[in-house]
Design a protein around this motif. Structure first.
Motif, short mmCIF file in Angstrom:
data_model
loop_
_atom_site.label_atom_id
_atom_site.label_comp_id
_atom_site.label_asym_id
_atom_site.label_seq_id
_atom_site.Cartn_x
_atom_site.Cartn_y
_atom_site.Cartn_z
N CYS A 197 4.95 -9.79 -3.57
CA CYS A 197 4.84 -8.00 -3.52
C CYS A 197 5.86 -7.59 -4.44
O CYS A 197 5.87 -6.44 -4.87
CB CYS A 197 5.39 -8.42 -1.33
SG CYS A 197 5.46 -6.14 -1.68
N GLU B 145 -0.77 4.80 6.84
CA GLU B 145 -0.92 3.06 7.20
C GLU B 145 -1.69 3.46 5.30
O GLU B 145 -2.69 4.22 5.69
CB GLU B 145 -1.92 3.59 7.73
CG GLU B 145 -2.10 1.97 8.29
CD GLU B 145 -2.37 1.77 9.75
OE1 GLU B 145 -3.38 1.06 9.21
OE2 GLU B 145 -2.63 2.54 10.40
N ILE B 146 -1.29 2.35 5.35
CA ILE B 146 -2.22 1.18 4.06
C ILE B 146 -3.12 0.63 4.96
O ILE B 146 -4.30 -0.32 4.10
CB ILE B 146 -1.39 1.26 2.80
CG1 ILE B 146 -1.35 3.00 2.14
CG2 ILE B 146 -2.55 0.38 2.32
CD1 ILE B 146 -0.22 2.27 1.35
N TYR B 147 -2.43 -0.42 5.58
CA TYR B 147 -2.65 -2.12 6.03
C TYR B 147 -1.82 -2.60 6.78
O TYR B 147 -1.02 -2.21 7.28
CB TYR B 147 -2.57 -2.83 4.79
CG TYR B 147 -2.60 -4.29 5.44
CD1 TYR B 147 -4.66 -4.66 5.34
CD2 TYR B 147 -2.27 -5.35 5.41
CE1 TYR B 147 -5.09 -6.08 5.27
CE2 TYR B 147 -2.57 -6.31 5.89
CZ TYR B 147 -3.65 -6.88 5.63
OH TYR B 147 -4.58 -8.09 6.65
N THR B 148 -2.60 -2.81 7.87
CA THR B 148 -2.06 -3.08 9.13
C THR B 148 -2.70 -5.19 9.35
O THR B 148 -3.97 -5.53 9.73
CB THR B 148 -1.75 -2.23 10.36
OG1 THR B 148 -1.27 -1.78 10.08
CG2 THR B 148 -1.49 -3.11 11.82
N THR B 149 -1.52 -6.02 9.83
CA THR B 149 -1.87 -6.94 10.20
C THR B 149 -0.83 -7.17 11.05
O THR B 149 0.03 -7.32 11.23
CB THR B 149 -1.77 -8.13 8.68
OG1 THR B 149 -2.81 -9.55 9.11
CG2 THR B 149 -0.74 -8.39 7.99
N ARG B 150 -1.44 -8.94 11.54
CA ARG B 150 -0.27 -9.38 12.38
C ARG B 150 -0.42 -10.87 12.43
O ARG B 150 -1.37 -11.56 11.87
CB ARG B 150 -0.92 -9.36 13.91
CG ARG B 150 -1.33 -7.97 14.47
CD ARG B 150 -1.63 -7.85 15.53
NE ARG B 150 -1.86 -6.32 16.02
CZ ARG B 150 -2.37 -5.18 15.38
NH1 ARG B 150 -3.27 -5.49 15.38
NH2 ARG B 150 -2.57 -4.04 16.09
N ASN C 280 -5.96 -13.04 10.64
CA ASN C 280 -7.47 -13.88 9.79
C ASN C 280 -7.73 -14.77 10.03
O ASN C 280 -8.62 -15.88 9.59
CB ASN C 280 -7.50 -13.04 8.80
CG ASN C 280 -6.41 -13.18 8.18
OD1 ASN C 280 -6.13 -14.55 7.65
ND2 ASN C 280 -6.70 -12.91 7.15
N SER D 247 -2.26 -16.09 11.42
CA SER D 247 -2.07 -15.14 11.38
C SER D 247 -3.74 -14.77 12.25
O SER D 247 -5.09 -14.53 12.31
CB SER D 247 -2.71 -14.37 9.94
OG SER D 247 -3.81 -14.84 9.24
#
Length: 137
Positions: free
Chosen positions: A54, A4-9, A24, A22
């Motif tokens: 990306c 894992e580097i980064y997780t978001t929802r 945040n 999102s």
């Protein structure tokens, strides 16, 4: 399993005629289907924007690894939504990268390596037709 580097929802409510937020709070938009009148975001626009950012970052990574400093570039991702067969839908994707200060042969090598590095490319590989194109900036 990935390291894992980064997780978001993000949460959608109302599907293509609803809203996406999102966790945040920076993304908080109404979405509409592609045939809706007016200027709305839709899932394909959001996907194209994420993929473009990306992939462009993967190009930056490849240029850094190859110690190429003078090149300039911009990445455009075209996402086409279509029917694969009755009631089954999919995408075709075209990635066009325009380069300045880089010969086209080396530019093609850079985008092929970026395509291996980019998480969006890795997520779609083998499932979505992706065409890569290079042009002069």
């Amino acid at each position: 399993m990935i390291k894992e580097i980064y997780t978001t929802r993000a949460t959608a409510k109302g599907g293509r005629e609803g809203q996406v937020k999102s966790e945040n709070g920076e993304l908080d938009v109404d979405v509409r289907g592609p045939s809706s009148k007016g200027n709305y975001l839709n899932p394909e626009i959001l996907f194209a924007g994420g993929y473009a950012a990306c992939f462009d970052n993967a190009i930056i990574g490849v240029l850094h690894l190859k110690k190429i400093k003078e090149a300039t570039h911009e990445t455009t991702v075209k996402v086409t939504l279509g029917e694969i067969k009755k009631q089954q839908y999919g995408f075709e994707i075209e990635i066009t990268v325009a380069f300045g200060n880089l010969d086209l042969k080396l530019a093609k090598e850079v985008i092929n390596l970026a395509h291996e590095m980019c998480p969006y490319s890795n997520a779609t590989r083998g499932n979505v037709k992706v065409n890569l194109e290079v042009k002069k900036l």
